[in-house]
Design an enzyme around this catalytic site. Structure first.
Site, short mmCIF file in Angstrom:
data_model
loop_
_atom_site.label_atom_id
_atom_site.label_comp_id
_atom_site.label_asym_id
_atom_site.label_seq_id
_atom_site.Cartn_x
_atom_site.Cartn_y
_atom_site.Cartn_z
N ARG A 9 8.39 6.49 -0.87
CA ARG A 9 8.23 6.16 0.55
C ARG A 9 8.84 4.78 0.85
O ARG A 9 9.41 4.58 1.92
CB ARG A 9 6.75 6.18 0.94
CG ARG A 9 6.53 6.06 2.45
CD ARG A 9 5.21 6.68 2.85
NE ARG A 9 4.99 6.53 4.29
CZ ARG A 9 4.15 5.65 4.82
NH1 ARG A 9 3.45 4.84 4.04
NH2 ARG A 9 3.99 5.57 6.13
N LYS A 30 -0.02 -10.43 -4.46
CA LYS A 30 0.01 -9.04 -4.89
C LYS A 30 -1.40 -8.60 -5.28
O LYS A 30 -2.12 -9.33 -5.96
CB LYS A 30 0.95 -8.86 -6.09
CG LYS A 30 1.13 -7.43 -6.55
CD LYS A 30 1.93 -6.62 -5.55
CE LYS A 30 2.19 -5.21 -6.06
NZ LYS A 30 2.91 -4.39 -5.09
N ASN A 86 0.83 -1.20 0.00
CA ASN A 86 0.00 0.00 0.00
C ASN A 86 0.86 1.25 0.00
O ASN A 86 0.59 2.20 0.73
CB ASN A 86 -0.89 0.01 1.24
CG ASN A 86 -2.33 0.32 0.91
OD1 ASN A 86 -2.68 0.48 -0.25
ND2 ASN A 86 -3.15 0.43 1.92
N ARG A 127 3.25 -1.67 9.15
CA ARG A 127 4.35 -2.48 8.62
C ARG A 127 5.40 -2.77 9.68
O ARG A 127 6.15 -3.73 9.56
CB ARG A 127 4.98 -1.78 7.42
CG ARG A 127 4.00 -1.48 6.30
CD ARG A 127 4.60 -0.57 5.24
NE ARG A 127 3.57 0.00 4.37
CZ ARG A 127 2.86 1.08 4.67
NH1 ARG A 127 3.06 1.71 5.81
NH2 ARG A 127 1.93 1.52 3.84
#
Length: 208
Positions: A110, A204, A105, A160
């Site tokens: 990033r 995925k 996501n 995460r």
């Protein structure tokens, strides 16, 4: 790899070394920075050439693979016209797994920032170049240490952080490097089953 504005150079870390690469036609020019981490290891031009060939899959006939893939997949055929020369890197398996977890996501800039933070916090310093410090990617045991999850949460990793911490602990408790190296020897389906046992790794998701 990080692209710089100077002479179309790319700077990145693999094999516990910093590499500066520049392509001229079909030739890759490179400069390598090492540290005490590489003490006792060969640093000859022949060794570096072999490392680059292995990392970038330069030892395969890409034309024949592109022909085969274009026949099988119309989407690849269309993309290949714009992005010809794309290769799958032989990336370190630890770096590959945890970079994938960071990619969830997320967008490329990033993801890159998160991977760099993991190296800064838990890797080993290689050297400084033009005022910038470069680090190895951390060993899985370093990511399994107590306090990793909270530090990552405090530094923008969000959910995460838990995935990274829990997966690192599971791998460490299951054999560490031995668990990781066995992935390379397994059949695709068996390796896939082992990987998706890790928190944060699954199929995925494609958005349309």
């Amino acid at each position: 790899m990080i692209k710089t504005d100077k002479k179309e150079q790319w700077v990145g870390v693999f094999a516990k070394r910093v590499w500066i690469l520049q392509q001229q036609d079909n030739t890759i020019l490179y400069q390598v920075y090492k540290s005490e981490l590489n003490k006792g290891k060969s640093n000859s031009e022949e060794t570096y050439n072999a490392m680059l060939k292995h990392y970038f899959h330069l030892d395969i006939d890409l034309d024949s693979y592109y022909s085969e893939w274009c026949e099988r997949d119309p989407h690849f055929k269309k993309a290949a016209k714009q992005f010809y020369g794309i290769r799958i890197l032989r990336q370190d398996v630890t770096e590959n797994i945890f970079s994938f977890i960071c990619s969830q996501n997320n967008h490329i800039s990033r993801i890159t920032s998160m991977v760099e933070k993991l190296a800064q916090y838990y890797g080993k310093k290689i050297c400084d170049i033009n005022g910038e410090s470069y680090y190895t990617f951390p060993e899985v045991e370093d990511l399994a240490d107590k306090g990793v999850e909270q530090k990552l949460r405090d530094n923008g990793f969000g959910y995460r952080a838990k995935y990274i911490s829990n997966s690192a602990k599971l791998i460490s408790e299951s054999g560490g490097k031995l668990w990781l190296n066995k992935l390379k020897e397994m059949k695709y389906e068996d390796a896939k089953k082992r990987l998706i046992s890790l928190m944060g790794i699954g199929a995925k998701v494609w958005l349309t």
